[in-house]
Scaffold this motif. Structure first.
Motif, mmCIF file in Angstrom:
data_model
loop_
_atom_site.group_PDB
_atom_site.id
_atom_site.type_symbol
_atom_site.label_atom_id
_atom_site.label_comp_id
_atom_site.label_asym_id
_atom_site.label_seq_id
_atom_site.Cartn_x
_atom_site.Cartn_y
_atom_site.Cartn_z
ATOM 1 N N LYS A 240 9.615 -2.737 2.151
ATOM 2 C CA LYS A 240 9.521 -1.677 1.781
ATOM 3 C C LYS A 240 8.258 -1.172 1.580
ATOM 4 O O LYS A 240 7.832 -0.065 2.057
ATOM 5 N N GLN A 241 7.051 -1.929 1.144
ATOM 6 C CA GLN A 241 5.823 -1.288 0.915
ATOM 7 C C GLN A 241 5.320 -1.183 2.367
ATOM 8 O O GLN A 241 4.636 -0.312 2.604
ATOM 9 N N GLY B 163 11.058 -6.143 -1.406
ATOM 10 C CA GLY B 163 10.030 -5.339 -1.894
ATOM 11 C C GLY B 163 8.764 -5.249 -0.849
ATOM 12 O O GLY B 163 8.250 -4.326 -0.593
ATOM 13 N N PHE C 29 8.424 0.454 -5.198
ATOM 14 C CA PHE C 29 9.049 -0.053 -4.102
ATOM 15 C C PHE C 29 10.028 1.092 -3.482
ATOM 16 O O PHE C 29 10.151 1.297 -2.245
#
Length: 279
Positions: A167-168, A164, A110
């Protein structure tokens, strides 16, 4: 007509026969008899052995195999981070000699976004450096791809404020904004919870349906490979050798019935059955 995973090419073959759509597209990536090695304190370890495959324009090509089969190492070699000990890798007919903006990687971690930059700055900065775009043009393209992944409203947020999965999505937007010849994804959803992972898979397929980019995707999940990929290369346990290649374009998240589970079981047997390795 539903493709049967039992209809596969042998490990000795160079590649499976492409579909009509693949024949009409250009061959972008050629991996030819690639063996990869790395050194430990005690010895040299072979990660993959004589792996060959071709990726065509618009493919969602998946490298599938158990942990330690060398699939991530192979992806890094395509990215230009690792030099093969034998064999060759070519993109658009030219040998891969190192990293380049024509191949962008989205990693599993991440924390691949500089924390001192906003979401918008994270996406725009590589465009200014690698693509030599002006500030205004880079900002416009960055905002376009943030909108594509549903994060335009978080353009001025910092990475530590994001989940997470978010963020991806920023990492995917950054990669797509670079408009690479091949997008490389190394188990990008493996660390996400099941619900977020499914949502990310759906978003990736939606983005692909919109832009038809070329994808090389690494996973150790058979179910994910069947859903994300339209072509899957099966790699044996360490060292990674080609076990088979199959078409999987017919599967979606709605393919949860008996036929899908039968395909999962067949692939599992192909991955782990004891067979004579290719010479």
């Amino acid at each position: 007509m539903v493709a049967d995973p039992a209809v596969l090419y042998s490990p000795a073959a160079q590649s499976a026969a492409p579909s009509r759509e693949q024949r009409s597209s250009e061959k972008l990536l050629a991996v030819d008899n690639v063996s990869l090695e790395y050194r430990t304190r005690e010895r040299i370890v072979r990660a993959t052995h004589q792996v060959s495959f071709d990726v065509y324009g618009g493919d969602r090509f998946v490298l599938l195999g158990p942990s330690g089969c060398g699939k991530s190492t192979l992806l890094k070699a395509v990215a230009g981070f690792i030099e093969p000990s034998a064999g060759s890798i070519a993109l658009d007919g030219k040998p891969v000699r190192g990293p380049g903006a024509d191949r962008i990687v989205v990693f599993q971690e991440f924390d691949q976004l500089p924390p001192w930059k906003t979401v918008l700055q994270n996406v725009a900065f590589p465009l200014r450096v690698a693509r030599k775009l002006g500030r205004a043009e880079a900002r416009e393209r960055a905002l376009h791809y943030l909108d594509k992944v549903g994060l335009a409203q978080f353009a001025h947020a910092y990475p530590h404020t994001l989940s997470g999965g978010m963020k991806q999505r920023v990492a995917i937007a950054r990669a797509l904004a670079m408009q690479p010849r091949v997008l490389l994804m190394d188990e990008p959803f493996a660390a996400l919870d099941a619900l977020t992972r499914r949502r990310m898979q759906e978003e990736l397929l939606r983005l692909w349906d919109d832009a038809r980019f070329t994808l090389l995707f690494v996973t150790h999940s058979i179910e994910e490979a069947l859903i994300v990929g339209n072509r899957i290369l099966l790699l044996s346990p360490h060292p990674g050798r080609v076990r088979a290649e199959l078409n999987s374009h017919q599967y979606t998240h709605e393919s949860g019935g008996h036929e899908f589970q039968q395909s999962v079981a067949r692939i599992h047997r192909l991955l782990f059955e004891e067979t004579e390795p290719a010479r």
